[in-house]
Design a protein around this motif. Structure first.
Motif, PDB file in Angstrom:
ATOM      1  N   PRO A 174      17.185  18.770   2.450  1.00  0.00           N
ATOM      2  CA  PRO A 174      16.318  19.191   3.563  1.00  0.00           C
ATOM      3  C   PRO A 174      14.885  19.452   3.111  1.00  0.00           C
ATOM      4  O   PRO A 174      13.932  19.150   3.835  1.00  0.00           O
ATOM      5  CB  PRO A 174      16.991  20.472   4.069  1.00  0.00           C
ATOM      6  N   GLU A 175      14.740  19.995   1.906  1.00  0.00           N
ATOM      7  CA  GLU A 175      13.400  20.271   1.396  1.00  0.00           C
ATOM      8  C   GLU A 175      12.609  18.978   1.190  1.00  0.00           C
ATOM      9  O   GLU A 175      11.416  18.905   1.492  1.00  0.00           O
ATOM     10  CB  GLU A 175      13.493  21.037   0.076  1.00  0.00           C
ATOM     11  N   ARG A 235       4.195  12.055   6.559  1.00  0.00           N
ATOM     12  CA  ARG A 235       4.249  11.118   7.683  1.00  0.00           C
ATOM     13  C   ARG A 235       3.443  11.611   8.878  1.00  0.00           C
ATOM     14  O   ARG A 235       2.819  10.800   9.584  1.00  0.00           O
ATOM     15  CB  ARG A 235       5.719  10.896   8.090  1.00  0.00           C
ATOM     16  N   ASP A 236       3.412  12.902   9.118  1.00  0.00           N
ATOM     17  CA  ASP A 236       2.732  13.439  10.295  1.00  0.00           C
ATOM     18  C   ASP A 236       1.234  13.142  10.305  1.00  0.00           C
ATOM     19  O   ASP A 236       0.602  13.147  11.374  1.00  0.00           O
ATOM     20  CB  ASP A 236       2.954  14.950  10.391  1.00  0.00           C
ATOM     21  N   LYS A 237       0.664  12.863   9.152  1.00  0.00           N
ATOM     22  CA  LYS A 237      -0.761  12.550   9.083  1.00  0.00           C
ATOM     23  C   LYS A 237      -1.073  11.108   9.473  1.00  0.00           C
ATOM     24  O   LYS A 237      -2.241  10.761   9.672  1.00  0.00           O
ATOM     25  CB  LYS A 237      -1.283  12.810   7.667  1.00  0.00           C
ATOM     26  N   LEU A 238      -0.028  10.292   9.580  1.00  0.00           N
ATOM     27  CA  LEU A 238      -0.247   8.857   9.776  1.00  0.00           C
ATOM     28  C   LEU A 238      -0.160   8.485  11.242  1.00  0.00           C
ATOM     29  O   LEU A 238       0.726   7.742  11.687  1.00  0.00           O
ATOM     30  CB  LEU A 238       0.769   8.070   8.940  1.00  0.00           C
ATOM     31  N   ASP A 239      -1.126   8.983  12.011  1.00  0.00           N
ATOM     32  CA  ASP A 239      -1.193   8.611  13.418  1.00  0.00           C
ATOM     33  C   ASP A 239      -1.953   7.296  13.563  1.00  0.00           C
ATOM     34  O   ASP A 239      -2.386   6.685  12.575  1.00  0.00           O
ATOM     35  CB  ASP A 239      -1.833   9.723  14.250  1.00  0.00           C
ATOM     36  N   GLU A 240      -2.117   6.858  14.782  1.00  0.00           N
ATOM     37  CA  GLU A 240      -2.749   5.557  15.027  1.00  0.00           C
ATOM     38  C   GLU A 240      -4.165   5.509  14.468  1.00  0.00           C
ATOM     39  O   GLU A 240      -4.575   4.501  13.866  1.00  0.00           O
ATOM     40  CB  GLU A 240      -2.753   5.266  16.529  1.00  0.00           C
ATOM     41  N   THR A 241      -4.923   6.578  14.631  1.00  0.00           N
ATOM     42  CA  THR A 241      -6.297   6.604  14.135  1.00  0.00           C
ATOM     43  C   THR A 241      -6.337   6.431  12.613  1.00  0.00           C
ATOM     44  O   THR A 241      -7.149   5.656  12.086  1.00  0.00           O
ATOM     45  CB  THR A 241      -6.979   7.925  14.524  1.00  0.00           C
ATOM     46  N   ALA A 242      -5.460   7.132  11.914  1.00  0.00           N
ATOM     47  CA  ALA A 242      -5.443   7.037  10.454  1.00  0.00           C
ATOM     48  C   ALA A 242      -5.056   5.640   9.985  1.00  0.00           C
ATOM     49  O   ALA A 242      -5.676   5.083   9.062  1.00  0.00           O
ATOM     50  CB  ALA A 242      -4.478   8.073   9.880  1.00  0.00           C
ATOM     51  N   VAL A 279       0.823  -1.206   0.000  1.00  0.00           N
ATOM     52  CA  VAL A 279       0.000   0.000   0.000  1.00  0.00           C
ATOM     53  C   VAL A 279       0.859   1.259   0.000  1.00  0.00           C
ATOM     54  O   VAL A 279       1.979   1.280   0.521  1.00  0.00           O
ATOM     55  CB  VAL A 279      -0.958   0.011   1.206  1.00  0.00           C
ATOM     56  N   ASN A 280       0.331   2.300  -0.608  1.00  0.00           N
ATOM     57  CA  ASN A 280       0.956   3.610  -0.578  1.00  0.00           C
ATOM     58  C   ASN A 280       0.524   4.307   0.706  1.00  0.00           C
ATOM     59  O   ASN A 280      -0.631   4.737   0.810  1.00  0.00           O
ATOM     60  CB  ASN A 280       0.526   4.423  -1.797  1.00  0.00           C
ATOM     61  N   PRO A 281       1.405   4.447   1.684  1.00  0.00           N
ATOM     62  CA  PRO A 281       0.979   5.042   2.951  1.00  0.00           C
ATOM     63  C   PRO A 281       0.632   6.519   2.832  1.00  0.00           C
ATOM     64  O   PRO A 281      -0.074   7.061   3.679  1.00  0.00           O
ATOM     65  CB  PRO A 281       2.197   4.834   3.860  1.00  0.00           C
ATOM     66  N   PHE A 282       1.115   7.174   1.761  1.00  0.00           N
ATOM     67  CA  PHE A 282       0.949   8.615   1.606  1.00  0.00           C
ATOM     68  C   PHE A 282      -0.164   8.988   0.630  1.00  0.00           C
ATOM     69  O   PHE A 282      -0.156  10.085   0.064  1.00  0.00           O
ATOM     70  CB  PHE A 282       2.265   9.229   1.130  1.00  0.00           C
ATOM     71  N   TYR A 283      -1.118   8.074   0.426  1.00  0.00           N
ATOM     72  CA  TYR A 283      -2.137   8.319  -0.594  1.00  0.00           C
ATOM     73  C   TYR A 283      -2.946   9.588  -0.325  1.00  0.00           C
ATOM     74  O   TYR A 283      -3.533  10.163  -1.247  1.00  0.00           O
ATOM     75  CB  TYR A 283      -3.075   7.118  -0.707  1.00  0.00           C
ATOM     76  N   ARG A 284      -3.006  10.047   0.900  1.00  0.00           N
ATOM     77  CA  ARG A 284      -3.747  11.272   1.214  1.00  0.00           C
ATOM     78  C   ARG A 284      -3.135  12.489   0.524  1.00  0.00           C
ATOM     79  O   ARG A 284      -3.821  13.491   0.302  1.00  0.00           O
ATOM     80  CB  ARG A 284      -3.785  11.490   2.725  1.00  0.00           C
ATOM     81  N   ASP A 285      -1.851  12.407   0.228  1.00  0.00           N
ATOM     82  CA  ASP A 285      -1.136  13.538  -0.356  1.00  0.00           C
ATOM     83  C   ASP A 285      -0.674  13.315  -1.776  1.00  0.00           C
ATOM     84  O   ASP A 285      -0.588  14.270  -2.562  1.00  0.00           O
ATOM     85  CB  ASP A 285       0.097  13.866   0.497  1.00  0.00           C
ATOM     86  N   ARG A 297       8.136  14.440   5.813  1.00  0.00           N
ATOM     87  CA  ARG A 297       7.662  14.551   7.193  1.00  0.00           C
ATOM     88  C   ARG A 297       6.209  15.016   7.250  1.00  0.00           C
ATOM     89  O   ARG A 297       5.416  14.555   8.088  1.00  0.00           O
ATOM     90  CB  ARG A 297       8.542  15.518   7.983  1.00  0.00           C
ATOM     91  N   LYS A 298       5.844  15.931   6.358  1.00  0.00           N
ATOM     92  CA  LYS A 298       4.459  16.390   6.320  1.00  0.00           C
ATOM     93  C   LYS A 298       3.523  15.240   5.969  1.00  0.00           C
ATOM     94  O   LYS A 298       2.425  15.129   6.515  1.00  0.00           O
ATOM     95  CB  LYS A 298       4.319  17.531   5.314  1.00  0.00           C
TER      96      LYS A 298
END
Length: 288
Positions: free
Chosen positions: A125-126, A135-142, A106-112, A132-133
Motif C-alpha cells: 500500500p505504501e 501520477r497525480d501530477k500528470l494531468d493533460e496540461t503537464a 520517457v520517464n513520466p515521473f521525472y518531476r519526482d 499515485r502521488k
C-alpha cells in the motif's frame, strides 16, 4: 489502469511455459547479456541506445533513446505504465528500433524521481501511495507540455525523419497520454497506440475520447479481455468516436488477457497475445 485491484487479479494468473521463456529472454536482452535476435530486421538494422536529458518547462526529463545506426527513421514517443522506467520497457524500445524507428522512451515521473521509480516495497500500500502521488501530477496540461519538449528533441535528431510525423505509445496509465498528444499536436502525431489503457472513454463530458475529433492520427487500442469485462462501455465509445471523426482505428480485445499483459516483466505477460499486439503495432506504424 494499473492499481491494487489489477495486482490482486495477477495473483491468480498462471503464465504458460512459453510465456515464461519469452519473458526471461527479453529480460536478458534488456540486461545486454544476449544479442538482439528477435527478428531478421534486428540483423539488418543494428541500433544505438543512449540515456538522454530533455529540458521541459517543469524541469529535466530523463529518457532512453533507441534508433538505428544508419539512415533517418520515423519517430516514436513511448510512455511507460505506472511502474515507470525499467529494463522491460527499454527492451521493447530497442526491439521497435530494430524495425526501423527512432524510439524515445520517457520517464513520466521525472518531476519526482530520475531513473527507476518503482519502490522496492511494491506492491505494498505504501508503494501504491508513492506511485499515485507521482501520477497525480500528470494531468493533460503537464503531458502536453512534456510532449512539446519531446517533439522538439526528436525533430533535432539526425536519425529522425520528421517528414513522417510521430507516433505515440501509451501503456496502462499512459494510454490517455497518447490520446492527448494526438489531440494537441494533430499536425505532428500521425499514429497512436494504447495497450491496456485505462480511462480512455467513459460516459462523462470530460472523457478523453471526446477529443478524438481534434486528432488526425490512425489508432490502435489494444484492450485486455479482463479490462473489457470490467469496463464494457470503453470499446464501443472509442469505436463510435473514431467513426464520427472519420479516422482509421482498430479497437481490439485480446482474448484471455489480463490487465498489463504486454510488458515482458509483467506477472500476467501473455506471450501469444503480446506478439499479436506487437504485430498490430507494426501494422499501424507502417500501413500498407
Amino acid at each position: 489502469m494499473c492499481d491494487p485491484n489489477s495486482e490482486n487479479d495477477a495473483k491468480d494468473f498462471t503464465p504458460s511455459p512459453c510465456s515464461l521463456e519469452r519473458r526471461e529472454f527479453i529480460k536478458l536482452m534488456a540486461a545486454g547479456t544476449v544479442a538482439l535476435t528477435l527478428s531478421d530486421s534486428a540483423i539488418a538494422n543494428q541500433v544505438s541506445t543512449s540515456d538522454v536529458l530533455i529540458n521541459t518547462p517543469d524541469g529535466t526529463a530523463d529518457a532512453f533513446f533507441a534508433r538505428p545506426n544508419t539512415g533517418q527513421h520515423p519517430a516514436v514517443i513511448m510512455w511507460t505504465d505506472i511502474k515507470g522506467m525499467r529494463p522491460a520497457f527499454k527492451a521493447m524500445a530497442e526491439r521497435l528500433a530494430t524495425s526501423g524507428y527512432a524510439v524515445l522512451l520517457v520517464n513520466p515521473f521525472y518531476r519526482d524521481v530520475k531513473g527507476k521509480a518503482l519502490p522496492e516495497s511494491f506492491p505494498s500500500p505504501e508503494a501504491w501511495s508513492v506511485l499515485r502521488k507521482y501520477r497525480d501530477k500528470l494531468d493533460e496540461t503537464a503531458i502536453v507540455s512534456d510532449c512539446q519538449a519531446f517533439i522538439e528533441f526528436l525533430d533535432k535528431q539526425t536519425r529522425v525523419d520528421s517528414r513522417h510525423g510521430i507516433a505515440t505509445l501509451g501503456y496502462c496509465m499512459s494510454g490517455v497520454f497518447a490520446l492527448w498528444a494526438a489531440q494537441h499536436f494533430p499536425q505532428k502525431v500521425t499514429a497512436i497506440a494504447t495497450f491496456h489503457g485505462g480511462g480512455l472513454a467513459k460516459a462523462d463530458p470530460n472523457s478523453p475520447h471526446h477529443g478524438i475529433k481534434r486528432s488526425q492520427a490512425r489508432a490502435l487500442h489494444a484492450i485486455a479481455e479482463k479490462d473489457h469485462e470490467k469496463d464494457p462501455q470503453m470499446a464501443p465509445l472509442l469505436t463510435r468516436a473514431y467513426q464520427e471523426a472519420g479516422l482509421l482505428a482498430k479497437i481490439k480485445i485480446y482474448p484471455g488477457t489480463q490487465h498489463g499483459w504486454t510488458p515482458p516483466d509483467s506477472r500476467v505477460y501473455d506471450d501469444v497475445q503480446a506478439e499479436m499486439a506487437w504485430q498490430d503495432l507494426l501494422n499501424l506504424l507502417s500501413p500498407q
